[in-house]
Design an enzyme around this catalytic site. Structure first.
Site, short mmCIF file in Angstrom:
data_model
loop_
_atom_site.label_atom_id
_atom_site.label_comp_id
_atom_site.label_asym_id
_atom_site.label_seq_id
_atom_site.Cartn_x
_atom_site.Cartn_y
_atom_site.Cartn_z
CD1 TRP A 127 -2.96 1.29 0.78
CD2 TRP A 127 -1.37 2.56 1.90
NE1 TRP A 127 -3.46 2.58 0.86
CE2 TRP A 127 -2.67 3.34 1.75
CE3 TRP A 127 -0.51 3.08 2.47
CZ2 TRP A 127 -2.62 4.43 2.14
CZ3 TRP A 127 -0.58 4.26 3.18
CH2 TRP A 127 -1.69 5.06 3.06
CG HIS A 128 3.11 2.24 3.10
ND1 HIS A 128 2.46 1.58 4.11
CD2 HIS A 128 2.84 3.63 4.18
CE1 HIS A 128 2.24 2.24 5.31
NE2 HIS A 128 2.30 3.38 5.38
N GLY A 129 3.79 1.85 -0.95
CA GLY A 129 4.52 2.01 -2.66
C GLY A 129 4.86 0.86 -3.36
CG PHE A 183 2.74 6.57 0.43
CD1 PHE A 183 3.73 6.04 -0.26
CD2 PHE A 183 3.07 7.39 1.69
CE1 PHE A 183 4.91 5.97 0.22
CE2 PHE A 183 4.44 7.40 2.06
CZ PHE A 183 5.35 6.74 1.42
#
Length: 469
Positions: A320-322, A469
């Site tokens: 989800w963060h990257g 993000f």
């Protein structure tokens, strides 16, 4: 639009508030939708069309799911699957397609062309909120929204649009009908706005400048002490940047009558990683708990399945963060450490003194942030190697002494700002029932705000970290 710019603070927000306060009650939600669309389109107008498309699609699907459930018809699960797949595929195209193709190119005998579409602002946040809506309606935690403007407001409400917090629909829906602005909400909102702004422009941006200077050192100039200073600066920068945004977003929501839960609860005071992740980015952790971990069975299943559930959640959290293997590794790293806390080390940690557990937690978190900020594994391994003694340079060399001397005051302020002491002192002054306390607290807020103004000139070029993000 950046919340820490002069234009936003002195023009966009005051004008929006004035228009909202003079607007008839029946039109307030429609006005907030218009303001939110202007806010989103300011930086990337082309993606406003994408936001509208996603909003209309999820409104229609959610309405169909609600109607099928009310009438007892079949097909609700099929509609839910269609809605979830649409949102995930859209997120996957913009955020993960290039990453997936690059990974395939590394193993295939031929080369695929990766898409080059820019990442829409806040896509991870509004995608998760749309998924929350569909799942809450499907599980009957909240009714389907029949008013399209109210649904637009849930998806696009500008304080939480770019970097959260992620507000679940079941929490937001009751407030759509009535969200009066009260004096109490305003008295809570103003300190949150000012202190959130101070976290960003006074602490996060300056800590970020120190981290950038250290991370720009050549491999031959980076000592162990410098590497640790850089990692600590980044850890503090990330906290003040994101918690500052969250404070500002929650404070702004209160100015328009909405109440959101806190997104941070002094995480660096935690004595375990389990506690840390209950205090850090609370809204994201709650989303994964409610919509992934519990549906998979949570902790109410056998030990192997519980291990599986935790690892799935943390791999997804990393992704989800990257779109990078370093983010996946960061998620897996924390998932494994949490499993160690939960099972083999549970008895040992229970007997360990709290200060030692606190130090171990901070060390684990800081090491994890190195994976988080590193562009690739080689950079992460090199940086961690320097932190733990590789290289020919002395650990605490002249470079480390220079950066410590230049930033020790900032580090002290950052460490003090990680605790509740400043906010506790402020609340004590405000609620002391003495007029000097109220005057002093007001002067303190004004002074902090005026101190922020010169730094906000540079903030035009320094967006919040979590906006990516």
């Amino acid at each position: 639009m950046n919340l820490s710019t002069l234009f936003f603070v002195f023009a966009f927000l005051p004008v929006s508030l004035i228009l909202y306060l003079v607007c008839p009650r029946v039109c307030k939600n429609a006005l907030l939708v218009l303001i939110s669309f202007v806010f989103y389109a300011w930086g990337s107008p082309v993606y406003l069309l994408l936001l509208l498309l996603v909003t209309v699609f999820n409104y229609c699907v959610g309405l169909d799911i609600g109607n099928c459930a009310e009438l007892g018809r079949r097909g609700t699960k099929f509609l839910l699957v269609i809605g979830v797949l649409f949102n995930l595929l859209l997120l996957g195209f913009y955020k993960y397609a290039a990453f997936a193709i690059e990974t395939l190119n590394a193993i295939l005998p031929f080369t695929l062309n990766a898409p080059s579409a820019a990442l829409p602002l806040g896509i991870s946040f509004f995608t998760f909120q749309n998924l929350s809506y569909l799942l809450d309606v499907y599980h009957r935690r909240a009714p389907a929204q029949k008013n399209p403007l109210d649904f637009c407001l849930y998806v696009s409400f500008f304080p939480k649009m770019i970097s959260g917090p992620i507000v679940e629909y079941a929490q937001f829906e009751p407030q759509l009908k009535s969200h009066p602005v009260t004096l109490y909400k305003v008295s809570e909102a103003v300190p949150m706005l000012v202190l959130g702004l101070a976290k960003k422009v006074l602490l996060a941006d300056n800590l970020g400048a120190a981290f950038q200077s250290i991370s720009a050192l050549s491999s031959g100039s980076l000592s162990g002490g410098s590497a640790w200073l850089g990692a600590i600066c980044y850890s503090l920068q990330l906290y003040f940047d994101f918690s500052g945004y969250s404070d500002m977003a929650i404070g702004m929501a209160k100015l328009f009558g909405f109440d959101f839960d806190a997104n941070f609860d002094h995480p660096y005071l935690s004595a375990s990683l389990t506690e840390f992740w209950r205090r850090w980015h609370i809204s994201l952790g709650r989303w994964f708990r409610d919509y992934v971990y519990i549906p998979l069975g949570g902790s109410r299943v056998s030990t192997p399945k519980c291990i599986r559930n935790l690892l799935i959640v943390w791999i997804l959290t990393g992704l989800w963060h990257g779109a990078s293997w370093t983010f996946v590794a960061w998620g897996l790293y924390h998932g494994i450490l949490l499993l160690l806390e939960k099972y083999p080390l549970k008895g040992i940690l229970a007997k360990t003194p709290s200060p030692i557990r606190h130090i171990l937690t901070l060390l684990a978190v800081i090491v994890g942030w190195v994976l988080f900020f590193s562009p690739d594994f080689s950079s992460a391994i090199f940086y961690l190697g320097r932190m733990f003694g590789t290289g020919s340079r002395a650990f605490w060399d002249s470079t480390a002494k220079y950066y410590f001397a230049a930033n020790w005051k900032l580090l002290v302020l950052g460490i003090l700002g990680c605790g509740p002491w400043i906010r506790t002192l402020y609340r004590h002054l405000v609620f002391s029932r003495r007029s000097p306390g109220l005057v002093l607290s007001a002067l303190l807020l004004i002074g902090i705000f005026l101190l922020c103004v010169p730094y906000m000139t540079n903030a035009t070029y320094q967006s919040f970290l979590y906006a990516q993000f």
